[in-house]
Design a protein around this motif. Sequence first.
Motif, PDB file in Angstrom:
ATOM      1  N   ALA A 194       0.828  -1.203   0.000  1.00 38.18           N
ATOM      2  CA  ALA A 194       0.000   0.000   0.000  1.00 38.18           C
ATOM      3  C   ALA A 194       0.864   1.255   0.000  1.00 38.18           C
ATOM      4  O   ALA A 194       0.629   2.198  -0.766  1.00 38.18           O
ATOM      5  CB  ALA A 194      -0.932  -0.001   1.217  1.00 38.18           C
ATOM      6  N   ARG A 195       1.867   1.253   0.840  1.00 35.98           N
ATOM      7  CA  ARG A 195       2.752   2.418   0.950  1.00 35.98           C
ATOM      8  C   ARG A 195       3.472   2.695  -0.376  1.00 35.98           C
ATOM      9  O   ARG A 195       3.509   3.832  -0.854  1.00 35.98           O
ATOM     10  CB  ARG A 195       3.754   2.200   2.080  1.00 35.98           C
ATOM     11  CG  ARG A 195       4.514   3.453   2.490  1.00 35.98           C
ATOM     12  CD  ARG A 195       5.611   3.146   3.499  1.00 35.98           C
ATOM     13  NE  ARG A 195       5.094   2.582   4.743  1.00 35.98           N
ATOM     14  CZ  ARG A 195       5.239   1.313   5.107  1.00 35.98           C
ATOM     15  NH1 ARG A 195       5.858   0.450   4.298  1.00 35.98           N
ATOM     16  NH2 ARG A 195       4.773   0.889   6.249  1.00 35.98           N
ATOM     17  N   SER A 196       4.042   1.658  -0.964  1.00 31.00           N
ATOM     18  CA  SER A 196       4.779   1.845  -2.218  1.00 31.00           C
ATOM     19  C   SER A 196       3.847   2.254  -3.352  1.00 31.00           C
ATOM     20  O   SER A 196       4.213   3.061  -4.217  1.00 31.00           O
ATOM     21  CB  SER A 196       5.538   0.564  -2.583  1.00 31.00           C
ATOM     22  OG  SER A 196       4.643  -0.520  -2.783  1.00 31.00           O
ATOM     23  N   SER A 197       2.622   1.724  -3.354  1.00 35.87           N
ATOM     24  CA  SER A 197       1.647   2.101  -4.376  1.00 35.87           C
ATOM     25  C   SER A 197       1.284   3.574  -4.267  1.00 35.87           C
ATOM     26  O   SER A 197       1.145   4.274  -5.278  1.00 35.87           O
ATOM     27  CB  SER A 197       0.380   1.248  -4.245  1.00 35.87           C
ATOM     28  OG  SER A 197       0.664  -0.115  -4.485  1.00 35.87           O
ATOM     29  N   LEU A 198       1.147   4.052  -3.051  1.00 34.05           N
ATOM     30  CA  LEU A 198       0.829   5.464  -2.846  1.00 34.05           C
ATOM     31  C   LEU A 198       1.970   6.358  -3.324  1.00 34.05           C
ATOM     32  O   LEU A 198       1.740   7.415  -3.927  1.00 34.05           O
ATOM     33  CB  LEU A 198       0.533   5.731  -1.367  1.00 34.05           C
ATOM     34  CG  LEU A 198      -0.788   5.155  -0.834  1.00 34.05           C
ATOM     35  CD1 LEU A 198      -0.821   5.233   0.693  1.00 34.05           C
ATOM     36  CD2 LEU A 198      -1.986   5.891  -1.436  1.00 34.05           C
ATOM     37  N   ILE A 199       3.194   5.932  -3.059  1.00 27.66           N
ATOM     38  CA  ILE A 199       4.364   6.715  -3.482  1.00 27.66           C
ATOM     39  C   ILE A 199       4.439   6.785  -5.010  1.00 27.66           C
ATOM     40  O   ILE A 199       4.654   7.853  -5.595  1.00 27.66           O
ATOM     41  CB  ILE A 199       5.659   6.112  -2.896  1.00 27.66           C
ATOM     42  CG1 ILE A 199       5.675   6.301  -1.371  1.00 27.66           C
ATOM     43  CG2 ILE A 199       6.893   6.749  -3.537  1.00 27.66           C
ATOM     44  CD1 ILE A 199       6.779   5.527  -0.672  1.00 27.66           C
TER      45      ILE A 199
END
Length: 288
Positions: A11-16
């Motif tokens: 989720a974090r990497s997708s948001l970035i």
Amino acid sequence: GPVYERCLNLARSSLIVYQAYQQNPELDELDRTFLVVALELLSGLGMHLVPLIAHDEADFFQVLVLCLKHPQAPVRQSAYALVGDLAMTTFPILRPHMPAVMTELVQQLDPEPKLEFVSACNNAAWSVGEVALRYGRADPEFAQWVPTLVGRLVPILLHPEAPRSLHENAAVSIGRIGLVHPEIVAPLLPEFAQAWCQALYEIRDNEEKDSAFRGLCTLVQHNPAGIAKSLLWFCNAIVRWQAPSVELNEMFRALLQGFKQHDEAGWAAQVASFPPVIQQRLSERYAV
């Protein structure tokens, strides 16, 4: 543990990556499926989330709030489902972060729901009811949001073009909010009582419907005059129940017998205008 970490990292990497895409549209847009599935798997972890979130609470809720405001509706849809699931399974962890969550949630409850956003609005409407139940009457914090929430949920309920599922979720959450803060919601009862009963009378008996109807009955207790113009729809919704809980059935009985005792002649005249099947069921079940 590893599944949780994998979901959160995804989720974090997708948001970035999505943030970079917004700043430079020439980049390839990340497939949102990764983010959606990560959020849905987190929802499925239930009570197992408690110690995992507690390990780094700030990070988890930072990711969640970013997903709640994500430009893509399917991401928001899954994020609001996660909020509702967190309310049901891990509310003590969710509660301190409700101000940030509620800021986004209110925005998603669009009184003019656009077709492409309906599913996100649906999940937001549902999650509000779950949150309200977990706050309960004893906790005053939720009261600050009630006027705004009801001010958005009622127009959704009354919107002629909103899909039936959205009407149902809006009605359930209005009922649940009314259950915990009837003093705020009851004055508005004449505005939505008929639409509320129309939205829920056909759905099957379940716990969500039960808590919503207990909320409606609590609103009627606080403002009996508020149901006067919608009495036929209220009675129709009552007799459509197959097996109400003992508590709800007694609320129905007390309200109906109270109406009859308050003005027996007026009650008899009004019931006489009801369809025969409703008259019969009211007589058999509640002796009115």
